[in-house]
Design a protein around this motif. Structure first.
Motif, PDB file in Angstrom:
ATOM      1  N   ASN A  20       6.721   1.980   0.513  1.00  0.00           N
ATOM      2  CA  ASN A  20       6.425   1.581  -0.706  1.00  0.00           C
ATOM      3  C   ASN A  20       5.936   2.560  -1.863  1.00  0.00           C
ATOM      4  N   ASP A  21       5.835   3.666  -0.931  1.00  0.00           N
ATOM      5  CA  ASP A  21       6.384   4.759  -1.880  1.00  0.00           C
ATOM      6  C   ASP A  21       7.519   5.422  -2.367  1.00  0.00           C
ATOM      7  N   LEU A  22       8.809   4.680  -1.871  1.00  0.00           N
ATOM      8  CA  LEU A  22      10.266   4.987  -1.740  1.00  0.00           C
ATOM      9  C   LEU A  22      11.086   3.908  -3.047  1.00  0.00           C
ATOM     10  N   LYS A  23       8.842   3.214  -3.731  1.00  0.00           N
ATOM     11  CA  LYS A  23       9.627   2.180  -4.644  1.00  0.00           C
ATOM     12  C   LYS A  23      10.172   3.182  -5.154  1.00  0.00           C
ATOM     13  N   ARG A  24      11.695   2.681  -7.106  1.00  0.00           N
ATOM     14  CA  ARG A  24      12.286   3.040  -7.374  1.00  0.00           C
ATOM     15  C   ARG A  24      11.055   3.437  -8.241  1.00  0.00           C
TER      16      ARG A  24
ATOM     17  N   ARG B 134       1.416  -1.269   0.010  1.00  0.00           N
ATOM     18  CA  ARG B 134       0.261  -0.161  -0.276  1.00  0.00           C
ATOM     19  C   ARG B 134       0.843   1.406  -0.080  1.00  0.00           C
ATOM     20  N   THR B 135       0.492   2.610  -0.905  1.00  0.00           N
ATOM     21  CA  THR B 135       1.009   3.424  -1.232  1.00  0.00           C
ATOM     22  C   THR B 135       0.218   4.548  -0.138  1.00  0.00           C
TER      23      THR B 135
ATOM     24  N   ILE C  22       2.125  -1.613 -11.222  1.00  0.00           N
ATOM     25  CA  ILE C  22       2.519  -2.854 -12.105  1.00  0.00           C
ATOM     26  C   ILE C  22       1.045  -3.828  -9.708  1.00  0.00           C
ATOM     27  N   GLU C  23       1.352  -2.932  -9.491  1.00  0.00           N
ATOM     28  CA  GLU C  23       0.710  -3.828  -8.242  1.00  0.00           C
ATOM     29  C   GLU C  23      -0.548  -3.819  -8.689  1.00  0.00           C
ATOM     30  N   GLY C  24      -0.960  -2.636  -9.086  1.00  0.00           N
ATOM     31  CA  GLY C  24      -2.874  -2.440  -9.816  1.00  0.00           C
ATOM     32  C   GLY C  24      -3.442  -0.868  -8.339  1.00  0.00           C
ATOM     33  N   ALA C  25      -4.275  -0.357  -8.705  1.00  0.00           N
ATOM     34  CA  ALA C  25      -4.364   0.741  -8.022  1.00  0.00           C
ATOM     35  C   ALA C  25      -4.828   0.025  -6.935  1.00  0.00           C
ATOM     36  N   LEU C  26      -5.435  -1.018  -6.747  1.00  0.00           N
ATOM     37  CA  LEU C  26      -5.841  -1.085  -4.954  1.00  0.00           C
ATOM     38  C   LEU C  26      -4.804  -1.051  -3.581  1.00  0.00           C
TER      39      LEU C  26
END
Length: 216
Positions: free
Chosen positions: A93-97, A54-55, A62-66
Motif C-alpha cells: 500500500n506504500d506504493l500507491k501513487r 495498511r501502510t 483518503i482512507e484515513g489515519a487508521l
C-alpha cells in the motif's frame, strides 16, 4: 510452553479475496496465518493482525489515519505481549501513487517498525522478540480497476524484496521473500488467492522452525 507469533500486515494477511472487497475474506484455515499455525502444531499460537490498506508509517489522506501501521503497532504489541516472533508483511500500500515512495523508502518504513518493536521489547521476560520481515509478492502488470491508484507501482514492487532484504540484514532481522513461493492473483493483480495463501503459510512454517528455538 506456548510460543506466540504475531502476523502484522495488510489485506494479504487479513485474507481478502482477490477481486473482492474488504469484507470478502478467506476462512482462517485458508489464510496463510491459519496454515502457519496448523503446521507449527500444538504449542504455537498465531495472532493475525491484518488490515486492508495498511501502510508501514503513513496516514492515508483518503482512507484515513487508521491505515498507518506504525500508529497501531505499539498498542497492538502491548495487547498481545509477550510475543516470541513478529512477522511483518507490509509495503504494497506504500506504493500507491498518492504516497510517491521509492522502494528504498518503503524499506525504511519497515525499519521504523522494527525499531519501534525493539524499543518496546515485547518478547518474553521483556526481551526483544524474533522479527521476520516478509517482502510481499510483486504485483502483476494488470491491476484492473486499481491501475490509477497504483500507477507505476508494478516495477517498484519487483524491487521491494531486495530493499527489504538489505534492511533486514542491517537490522539483524530474519527475511523471507514471499515472491519466491507464490504469486498475486490475476483477479486484481495484488492480492493472493487461496493456493498462494497455502504456499506462503507452508514456506513460513519452515522458516519459523528454522530459527532454532530452544526447547521447541
Amino acid at each position: 510452553m506456548t510460543r506466540t507469533v504475531l502476523c502484522f500486515g495488510d489485506s494479504n494477511t487479513h485474507g481478502q479475496v482477490p477481486g473482492g472487497g474488504p469484507l470478502e475474506r478467506y476462512t482462517r484455515e485458508q489464510r496463510w496465518g491459519g496454515v502457519l499455525e496448523g503446521l507449527l502444531g500444538p504449542g504455537w499460537q498465531v495472532i493475525e493482525e491484518g488490515l486492508s490498506g495498511r501502510t508501514t508509517v503513513h496516514d492515508d489522506p483518503i482512507e484515513g489515519a487508521l491505515k498507518n501501521g506504525r500508529t497501531y503497532l505499539r498498542p497492538c504489541l502491548q495487547s498481545h505481549t509477550p510475543l516470541d516472533l513478529i512477522i511483518i508483511m507490509l509495503g504494497t500500500n506504500d506504493l500507491k501513487r498518492r504516497f510517491n515512495m521509492p522502494p528504498s523508502e518503503v524499506a525504511m518504513g519497515i525499519g521504523c517498525l522494527v525499531h519501534d518493536i525493539r524499543e518496546l521489547s515485547p518478547g518474553p521476560a521483556g526481551h526483544d522478540p524474533e522479527i521476520m520481515i516478509v517482502a510481499p509478492p510483486p504485483m502483476l502488470d494488470d491491476l484492473k480497476e486499481w491501475e490509477s491508484i497504483f500507477s507505476g507501482a508494478q516495477e517498484k514492487s519487483r524491487k521491494l524484496a531486495l530493499e527489504f532484504e538489505i534492511m533486514a540484514d542491517s537490522l539483524e532481522a530474519h527475511f523471507f521473500d514471499a515472491g519466491a513461493v507464490c504469486r498475486c492473483s490475476p483477479a486484481d493483480g495484488f492480492h493472493i488467492n487461496e493456493a498462494a495463501h497455502r504456499q506462503l503459510g507452508e514456506a513460513l512454517a519452515q522458516e519459523v522452525l528454522a530459527i532454532g528455538w530452544a526447547n521447541a
